[in-house]
Design an enzyme around this catalytic site. Structure first.
Site, PDB file in Angstrom:
ATOM      1  N   THR A 141      16.474 -14.114  -4.909  1.00 12.27           N
ATOM      2  CA  THR A 141      16.064 -15.113  -5.700  1.00 12.27           C
ATOM      3  C   THR A 141      16.993 -15.652  -6.985  1.00 12.27           C
ATOM      4  O   THR A 141      17.729 -14.484  -7.089  1.00 12.27           O
ATOM      5  CB  THR A 141      14.827 -14.307  -6.419  1.00 12.27           C
ATOM      6  OG1 THR A 141      14.204 -15.606  -7.323  1.00 12.27           O
ATOM      7  CG2 THR A 141      14.785 -13.041  -6.930  1.00 12.27           C
ATOM      8  N   ASP A 142      16.601 -16.742  -7.186  1.00 12.67           N
ATOM      9  CA  ASP A 142      17.507 -17.176  -8.305  1.00 12.67           C
ATOM     10  C   ASP A 142      17.239 -16.670  -9.691  1.00 12.67           C
ATOM     11  O   ASP A 142      17.975 -16.598 -10.588  1.00 12.67           O
ATOM     12  CB  ASP A 142      17.227 -18.828  -8.513  1.00 12.67           C
ATOM     13  CG  ASP A 142      15.788 -19.082  -8.806  1.00 12.67           C
ATOM     14  OD1 ASP A 142      15.037 -18.398  -8.840  1.00 12.67           O
ATOM     15  OD2 ASP A 142      15.822 -20.568  -8.859  1.00 12.67           O
ATOM     16  N   GLU A 143      16.116 -15.857  -9.689  1.00  8.82           N
ATOM     17  CA  GLU A 143      15.721 -15.172 -10.945  1.00  8.82           C
ATOM     18  C   GLU A 143      16.716 -14.055 -11.339  1.00  8.82           C
ATOM     19  O   GLU A 143      16.717 -13.689 -12.510  1.00  8.82           O
ATOM     20  CB  GLU A 143      14.369 -14.651 -10.725  1.00  8.82           C
ATOM     21  CG  GLU A 143      13.263 -15.771 -10.673  1.00  8.82           C
ATOM     22  CD  GLU A 143      11.631 -15.234 -10.767  1.00  8.82           C
ATOM     23  OE1 GLU A 143      11.415 -14.435 -11.678  1.00  8.82           O
ATOM     24  OE2 GLU A 143      11.106 -15.541  -9.961  1.00  8.82           O
ATOM     25  N   TYR A 166      10.871  -7.298 -12.281  1.00  9.28           N
ATOM     26  CA  TYR A 166      10.851  -7.927 -10.733  1.00  9.28           C
ATOM     27  C   TYR A 166      12.152  -8.256 -10.604  1.00  9.28           C
ATOM     28  O   TYR A 166      12.925  -7.985  -9.652  1.00  9.28           O
ATOM     29  CB  TYR A 166       9.647  -9.090 -10.654  1.00  9.28           C
ATOM     30  CG  TYR A 166      10.440 -10.171  -9.381  1.00  9.28           C
ATOM     31  CD1 TYR A 166      10.349  -9.574  -8.173  1.00  9.28           C
ATOM     32  CD2 TYR A 166      10.572 -11.318  -9.837  1.00  9.28           C
ATOM     33  CE1 TYR A 166      10.641 -10.378  -7.081  1.00  9.28           C
ATOM     34  CE2 TYR A 166      11.011 -12.140  -8.678  1.00  9.28           C
ATOM     35  CZ  TYR A 166      11.142 -11.675  -7.343  1.00  9.28           C
ATOM     36  OH  TYR A 166      11.475 -12.504  -6.176  1.00  9.28           O
ATOM     37  N   LYS A 170      15.192  -7.066  -7.875  1.00  8.76           N
ATOM     38  CA  LYS A 170      15.999  -7.816  -7.031  1.00  8.76           C
ATOM     39  C   LYS A 170      17.427  -7.615  -7.351  1.00  8.76           C
ATOM     40  O   LYS A 170      18.311  -7.986  -6.294  1.00  8.76           O
ATOM     41  CB  LYS A 170      15.446  -9.202  -6.833  1.00  8.76           C
ATOM     42  CG  LYS A 170      14.029  -9.459  -6.536  1.00  8.76           C
ATOM     43  CD  LYS A 170      13.805  -9.103  -5.099  1.00  8.76           C
ATOM     44  CE  LYS A 170      14.553  -9.775  -4.052  1.00  8.76           C
ATOM     45  NZ  LYS A 170      14.159  -9.788  -2.394  1.00  8.76           N
TER      46      LYS A 170
END
Length: 352
Positions: A141-143, A166, A170
């Site tokens: 994810t870009d997060e 979260y 990741k």
């Protein structure tokens, strides 16, 4: 790619990918879907492919080393696409341990099995030779990049700076994948996508939640001032990008996947209300999420120039299609929001 293991295939993105790849890859011999069927896993999402002779489903935990090892030994996968993850930021704030164990330890369990079964000399710790054609793809994810200011975009070399349990989990998983490539030579790729939307998305996420509440004239909860900006990617574009990386990606590389559609959350909420003919008085501003990232934006240059992929959907056509899908599938939405969908597994598999 002949024998594919997909983890988390009963979830939103995973189920769309399974439908996509079974339709596009006619030479695929086997696709096995390993999913624990937690609250967001729904086998109804896979109704269109359940009778495909190439498709198999196994209920199980990616952290279960014995099970994962057994599946690799039995089915001899040559490709892994790893979607399975706890992914809701609000839940990670309340229960970080679940996110850390699933997202990091689960990833390491899969990597270990792939390394043992694909390495040509698995008992030799110095061996970096693998069977031809094998590939492990980590869907991220870009997060993991954290937040942006008013300008700029995430590239594959942007420093990792996660801001929630979260995204930290990741990030940890991504770094484990990178380490297995650097240390053991395992053929891997990592893809980092922007916010996905489309059919089969669990209605805790922004777009399906707002559609569901607006249809019932319930309040639409918007964090803070609603000016958090995201780059929105249609899930079918995401699926085509993953397939492109599997086919053309350079081993060990990271590829960012975005939709070139930056929108503020409040803009999307108002668009949904307008499409449904509902008043903006339904919008209810609530206290902002702790550590809420203000803006994400993905730079697609690498995957576009090196692999020739580009998103096909504009946001305007994609959101119309998505709203229409939820309006056309009220039964699916009702079963998901009521929890009734969780009986599907028992009805379909427990009697076999």
């Amino acid at each position: 790619m002949k024998k594919l293991l997909v983890t988390g295939g009963a979830g939103f993105i995973g189920s769309n990918f399974i439908q996509y790849i079974l339709d596009k890859q006619q030479d695929l011999v086997l696709l096995l879907d390993l999913d624990l069927l937690t609250y967001a896993g729904n086998l109804e999402n896979l109704e269109p492919v359940k009778d495909d002779p190439r498709y198999r489903f196994v209920k199980g935990d990616i952290r279960d080393k014995t099970l994962v090892e057994k599946l690799f030994a039995e089915y001899d996968f040559d490709t892994v696409v790893h979607f399975a993850a706890e992914s809701h930021v609000d839940r990670s704030i309340l229960e970080p341990e679940v996110f850390l164990t699933t997202n990091i330890i689960g990833t390491q369990t899969l990597l270990d099995a792939a390394k043992r079964h694909w390495n040509l000399d698995p008992d030799n710790k110095h061996s970096r030779e693998y069977r031809p054609g094998v590939r492990y793809l980590q869907v991220s994810t870009d997060e993991v990049y954290g937040a942006l200011g008013k300008t700029g975009m995430f590239t594959e070399t942007t420093p990792l700076a996660p801001n929630s349990p979260y995204s930290a989990s990741k990030t940890g998983a991504d770094l484990i994948v990178r380490a297995y490539h650097q240390t053991y030579g395992l053929p891997v790729n990592i893809t980092r996508c922007s916010n996905n939307y489309g059919p089969y998305q669990f209605p805790e996420k922004l777009i399906p939640l707002m559609i569901h509440n607006a249809r019932q004239d319930k309040p639409l909860p918007v964090y803070g001032d609603g000016m958090q900006i995201r780059d929105w990617l249609h899930v079918k574009d995401h699926c085509s990008a993953i397939a492109t990386v599997l086919e053309k990606g350079k081993t060990g590389e990271v590829y960012n996947i975005g939709g070139n559609n930056e929108k503020a959350n409040i803009e999307i909420v108002r668009l949904i209300l307008e499409a449904l003919g509902k008043p903006e008085s339904l919008i209810t501003y609530v206290q902002d999420r702790p550590g809420h990232d203000r803006r994400y934006a993905i730079d697609n240059t690498k995957i576009t120039t090196e692999l020739g992929w580009a998103p096909a959907y504009t946001f305007e056509e994609g959101i119309k299609e998505t709203i229409r899908w939820y309006l056309d599938h009220p039964g699916w939405v009702e079963r998901v929001t009521s929890g009734a969908y969780q009986r599907y597994y028992q009805e379909m598999y427990q009697q076999q």
